[in-house]
Motif scaffolding. Structure first.
Motif, PDB file in Angstrom:
ATOM      1  N   LEU A 121      10.712  -5.965  -3.737  1.00  0.00           N
ATOM      2  CA  LEU A 121      10.130  -6.420  -2.478  1.00  0.00           C
ATOM      3  C   LEU A 121       9.708  -7.877  -2.566  1.00  0.00           C
ATOM      4  CD1 LEU A 121       8.807  -5.897   0.355  1.00  0.00           C
ATOM      5  CD2 LEU A 121       6.757  -5.192  -0.891  1.00  0.00           C
ATOM      6  N   LEU A 122       8.996  -8.234  -3.628  1.00  0.00           N
ATOM      7  CA  LEU A 122       8.494  -9.595  -3.772  1.00  0.00           C
ATOM      8  C   LEU A 122       9.628 -10.594  -3.961  1.00  0.00           C
ATOM      9  CD1 LEU A 122       5.409  -8.905  -6.080  1.00  0.00           C
ATOM     10  CD2 LEU A 122       5.443  -9.203  -3.599  1.00  0.00           C
ATOM     11  N   LYS A 123      10.646 -10.212  -4.734  1.00  0.00           N
ATOM     12  CA  LYS A 123      11.788 -11.110  -4.950  1.00  0.00           C
ATOM     13  C   LYS A 123      12.595 -11.293  -3.674  1.00  0.00           C
ATOM     14  CE  LYS A 123      12.398 -10.503  -9.940  1.00  0.00           C
ATOM     15  NZ  LYS A 123      13.283 -10.029 -11.036  1.00  0.00           N
ATOM     16  N   ASN A 124      12.770 -10.215  -2.920  1.00  0.00           N
ATOM     17  CA  ASN A 124      13.524 -10.312  -1.665  1.00  0.00           C
ATOM     18  C   ASN A 124      12.821 -11.203  -0.645  1.00  0.00           C
ATOM     19  OD1 ASN A 124      15.599  -8.695  -2.563  1.00  0.00           O
ATOM     20  ND2 ASN A 124      14.852  -6.825  -1.579  1.00  0.00           N
ATOM     21  N   GLN A 125      11.486 -11.281  -0.751  1.00  0.00           N
ATOM     22  CA  GLN A 125      10.733 -12.137   0.167  1.00  0.00           C
ATOM     23  C   GLN A 125      10.550 -13.546  -0.381  1.00  0.00           C
ATOM     24  OE1 GLN A 125       7.136 -10.455   1.761  1.00  0.00           O
ATOM     25  NE2 GLN A 125       8.056  -8.473   2.182  1.00  0.00           N
ATOM     26  N   GLY A 126      11.147 -13.798  -1.568  1.00  0.00           N
ATOM     27  CA  GLY A 126      11.090 -15.124  -2.151  1.00  0.00           C
ATOM     28  C   GLY A 126       9.706 -15.532  -2.621  1.00  0.00           C
ATOM     29  N   LEU A 127       8.895 -14.569  -3.015  1.00  0.00           N
ATOM     30  CA  LEU A 127       7.518 -14.847  -3.408  1.00  0.00           C
ATOM     31  C   LEU A 127       7.407 -15.051  -4.919  1.00  0.00           C
ATOM     32  CD1 LEU A 127       5.760 -12.163  -1.174  1.00  0.00           C
ATOM     33  CD2 LEU A 127       5.789 -14.650  -0.805  1.00  0.00           C
ATOM     34  N   THR A 128       6.584 -15.996  -5.309  1.00  0.00           N
ATOM     35  CA  THR A 128       6.295 -16.245  -6.718  1.00  0.00           C
ATOM     36  C   THR A 128       5.138 -15.357  -7.146  1.00  0.00           C
ATOM     37  OG1 THR A 128       7.015 -18.549  -6.521  1.00  0.00           O
ATOM     38  CG2 THR A 128       5.628 -17.985  -8.407  1.00  0.00           C
ATOM     39  N   PHE A 129       5.295 -14.674  -8.281  1.00  0.00           N
ATOM     40  CA  PHE A 129       4.237 -13.752  -8.697  1.00  0.00           C
ATOM     41  C   PHE A 129       4.256 -13.569 -10.202  1.00  0.00           C
ATOM     42  CE2 PHE A 129       8.019 -11.184  -8.258  1.00  0.00           C
ATOM     43  CZ  PHE A 129       7.940 -10.241  -9.289  1.00  0.00           C
ATOM     44  N   THR A 130       3.131 -13.091 -10.722  1.00  0.00           N
ATOM     45  CA  THR A 130       3.032 -12.652 -12.104  1.00  0.00           C
ATOM     46  C   THR A 130       2.432 -11.255 -12.092  1.00  0.00           C
ATOM     47  OG1 THR A 130       0.809 -13.587 -12.381  1.00  0.00           O
ATOM     48  CG2 THR A 130       2.683 -15.005 -12.954  1.00  0.00           C
ATOM     49  N   VAL A 131       2.670 -10.501 -13.157  1.00  0.00           N
ATOM     50  CA  VAL A 131       2.114  -9.158 -13.251  1.00  0.00           C
ATOM     51  C   VAL A 131       1.565  -8.958 -14.660  1.00  0.00           C
ATOM     52  CG1 VAL A 131       4.374  -8.177 -13.849  1.00  0.00           C
ATOM     53  CG2 VAL A 131       2.575  -6.695 -12.925  1.00  0.00           C
ATOM     54  N   SER A 134       0.820  -1.215   0.000  1.00  0.00           N
ATOM     55  CA  SER A 134       0.000   0.000   0.000  1.00  0.00           C
ATOM     56  C   SER A 134       0.851   1.260   0.000  1.00  0.00           C
ATOM     57  CB  SER A 134      -0.946   0.006   1.207  1.00  0.00           C
ATOM     58  OG  SER A 134      -0.218   0.120   2.416  1.00  0.00           O
ATOM     59  N   LEU A 135       2.096   1.152   0.414  1.00  0.00           N
ATOM     60  CA  LEU A 135       3.009   2.292   0.414  1.00  0.00           C
ATOM     61  C   LEU A 135       3.697   2.473  -0.942  1.00  0.00           C
ATOM     62  CD1 LEU A 135       4.707   1.800   3.909  1.00  0.00           C
ATOM     63  CD2 LEU A 135       2.779   3.284   3.326  1.00  0.00           C
ATOM     64  N   LEU A 136       3.482   1.532  -1.856  1.00  0.00           N
ATOM     65  CA  LEU A 136       4.160   1.559  -3.155  1.00  0.00           C
ATOM     66  C   LEU A 136       3.178   1.782  -4.312  1.00  0.00           C
ATOM     67  CD1 LEU A 136       6.655  -1.400  -2.566  1.00  0.00           C
ATOM     68  CD2 LEU A 136       7.136   1.051  -2.406  1.00  0.00           C
ATOM     69  N   GLY A 137       1.981   2.281  -3.986  1.00  0.00           N
ATOM     70  CA  GLY A 137       1.020   2.624  -5.028  1.00  0.00           C
ATOM     71  C   GLY A 137      -0.072   1.607  -5.254  1.00  0.00           C
ATOM     72  N   ILE A 138      -0.033   0.486  -4.541  1.00  0.00           N
ATOM     73  CA  ILE A 138      -1.081  -0.518  -4.676  1.00  0.00           C
ATOM     74  C   ILE A 138      -2.277  -0.092  -3.827  1.00  0.00           C
ATOM     75  CG2 ILE A 138      -1.727  -2.900  -4.241  1.00  0.00           C
ATOM     76  CD1 ILE A 138       0.162  -2.586  -6.576  1.00  0.00           C
ATOM     77  N   GLU A 139      -3.474  -0.148  -4.425  1.00  0.00           N
ATOM     78  CA  GLU A 139      -4.654   0.357  -3.713  1.00  0.00           C
ATOM     79  C   GLU A 139      -5.824  -0.610  -3.704  1.00  0.00           C
ATOM     80  OE1 GLU A 139      -6.223   2.909  -7.566  1.00  0.00           O
ATOM     81  OE2 GLU A 139      -5.209   3.933  -5.923  1.00  0.00           O
ATOM     82  N   GLY A 140      -5.702  -1.729  -4.401  1.00  0.00           N
ATOM     83  CA  GLY A 140      -6.777  -2.713  -4.413  1.00  0.00           C
ATOM     84  C   GLY A 140      -6.230  -4.094  -4.117  1.00  0.00           C
ATOM     85  N   PHE A 141      -6.895  -4.815  -3.220  1.00  0.00           N
ATOM     86  CA  PHE A 141      -6.429  -6.143  -2.830  1.00  0.00           C
ATOM     87  C   PHE A 141      -7.598  -7.131  -2.805  1.00  0.00           C
ATOM     88  CE2 PHE A 141      -3.620  -3.070  -0.808  1.00  0.00           C
ATOM     89  CZ  PHE A 141      -2.365  -3.536  -1.147  1.00  0.00           C
ATOM     90  N   GLU A 142      -7.323  -8.339  -3.247  1.00  0.00           N
ATOM     91  CA  GLU A 142      -8.278  -9.438  -3.097  1.00  0.00           C
ATOM     92  C   GLU A 142      -7.491 -10.630  -2.591  1.00  0.00           C
ATOM     93  OE1 GLU A 142     -11.163 -12.423  -5.633  1.00  0.00           O
ATOM     94  OE2 GLU A 142      -9.876 -10.994  -6.656  1.00  0.00           O
ATOM     95  N   GLU A 143      -7.835 -11.107  -1.408  1.00  0.00           N
ATOM     96  CA  GLU A 143      -7.062 -12.156  -0.763  1.00  0.00           C
ATOM     97  C   GLU A 143      -7.774 -13.496  -0.856  1.00  0.00           C
ATOM     98  OE1 GLU A 143      -5.090 -13.169   3.618  1.00  0.00           O
ATOM     99  OE2 GLU A 143      -5.948 -11.185   3.206  1.00  0.00           O
ATOM    100  N   GLY A 144      -7.118 -14.477  -1.454  1.00  0.00           N
ATOM    101  CA  GLY A 144      -7.610 -15.839  -1.483  1.00  0.00           C
ATOM    102  C   GLY A 144      -6.817 -16.695  -0.524  1.00  0.00           C
ATOM    103  N   GLU A 145      -7.096 -17.972  -0.505  1.00  0.00           N
ATOM    104  CA  GLU A 145      -6.423 -18.850   0.442  1.00  0.00           C
ATOM    105  C   GLU A 145      -4.932 -18.961   0.160  1.00  0.00           C
ATOM    106  OE1 GLU A 145      -6.718 -23.440   2.177  1.00  0.00           O
ATOM    107  OE2 GLU A 145      -8.227 -22.665   0.781  1.00  0.00           O
ATOM    108  N   THR A 146      -4.561 -19.034  -1.129  1.00  0.00           N
ATOM    109  CA  THR A 146      -3.147 -19.201  -1.485  1.00  0.00           C
ATOM    110  C   THR A 146      -2.644 -18.128  -2.441  1.00  0.00           C
ATOM    111  OG1 THR A 146      -3.696 -20.675  -3.332  1.00  0.00           O
ATOM    112  CG2 THR A 146      -3.298 -21.696  -1.175  1.00  0.00           C
ATOM    113  N   GLN A 147      -3.469 -17.123  -2.721  1.00  0.00           N
ATOM    114  CA  GLN A 147      -3.062 -16.101  -3.674  1.00  0.00           C
ATOM    115  C   GLN A 147      -3.592 -14.731  -3.264  1.00  0.00           C
ATOM    116  OE1 GLN A 147      -2.872 -16.672  -8.164  1.00  0.00           O
ATOM    117  NE2 GLN A 147      -4.726 -15.439  -8.002  1.00  0.00           N
TER     118      GLN A 147
END
Length: 278
Positions: A60-70, A29-42
């Motif tokens: 941020l996501l890479k440093n936390q070792g998270l898998t993501f797509t954009v 939310s501090l990096l410009g993200i303003e909408g979130f939808e939280e599922g069980e694993t995503q």
């Protein structure tokens, strides 16, 4: 014809049964993200392309070792995503937040119809739930209210339903203001004034101040919020993590307000303060 806004939409894999998503939402939310939808694993996180710090988010996501797509998503496409996943939210027997395409909820005192768009505040997030729960304990009858960071307008609408005579609600996102205007009309409530703004306007005082944003924004606007608060007034603050409590409490008490209590839900908190007139 005006081109639709383009959003960056991140699909982030998260571990189920942990508070990792809550912490990640606060950071994003501090990096410009303003909408979130939280599922069980995503976790789906979206923000305007022109206002989103994509490089910082990727780091941020890479440093936390998270898998993501954009992916880039046009504004109007977000509505279909919400409509496919949005379910009514119950805040005990006090209130329900639903979309217009859901059946009426008759088991609560107050029903709020919120169009599920990009704006934040459908009731699904713990902070909105906490604010609604806290509002159930306040007397709004005949009072004026300032709503800082109104999002969908859900808290402003509830305040009006609870008897507030005037609610001045601001947000720094034009999409949120447009969404809030629609929601105010659907709920047929009066006395709500919506304004696109990123600063707390002066000139009037209010006995009740609502702010469901985040620690960074709240801390930066404490003096301005204090200036518009009537003596003896009440603050309800959220958008805060459990780890934010000590810093926020110290800063707000330094402004002359007295901490009353803190509510907790899923790693998030809401805090209630009373103005002492100092």
């Amino acid at each position: 014809m005006q081109e639709p806004l383009i959003y960056l939409q991140y699909q982030i894999q998260i571990e189920p049964g942990t508070d990792a998503a809550d912490l990640l939402i606060a950071e994003l939310s501090l990096l410009g993200i303003e909408g979130f939808e939280e599922g069980e694993t995503q976790l789906t996180a979206s923000g305007k392309k022109e206002e989103t710090d994509a490089a910082a988010i990727e780091l941020l996501l890479k440093n936390q070792g998270l898998t993501f797509t954009v992916a880039e998503v046009a504004q109007q496409n977000w509505n279909a995503l919400w409509e496919s996943s949005f379910e009514p939210v119950l805040i005990e027997d006090f209130a329900a937040v639903r979309a217009s395409f859901h059946a009426p909820v008759t088991t609560v005192l107050h029903e709020l119809i919120i169009t599920p768009k990009m704006s934040f505040g459908t009731g699904h997030h713990a902070t909105t739930w906490l604010m609604v729960k806290e509002m159930s304990t306040l007397d709004f009858s005949g009072k004026t209210v300032f709503d800082f960071g109104t999002g969908t307008g859900v808290l402003a609408i509830l305040a009006a339903k609870l008897g507030a005579t005037h609610v001045f609600a601001i947000d720094n996102d034009s999409w949120s203001i447009d969404n809030a205007i629609e929601n105010v009309a659907v709920n047929a409530v009066a006395g709500i004034e919506l304004q696109l703004a990123d600063q707390v306007p002066g000139g009037k005082t209010y006995p009740i101040v609502l702010a469901n944003i985040n620690k960074h924004v709240i801390m930066a606007h404490l003096a301005a919020m204090k200036a518009i608060t009537e003596k003896g007034g009440t603050w309800l603050l959220s958008g805060l993590l459990t780890t934010d409590e000590a810093d926020v409490r110290t800063a707000v008490e330094a402004m002359g307000l007295q901490w009353q209590h803190t509510l907790h839900k899923d790693g998030w908190i809401s805090m209630r303060f009373a103005d002492t007139g100092v």
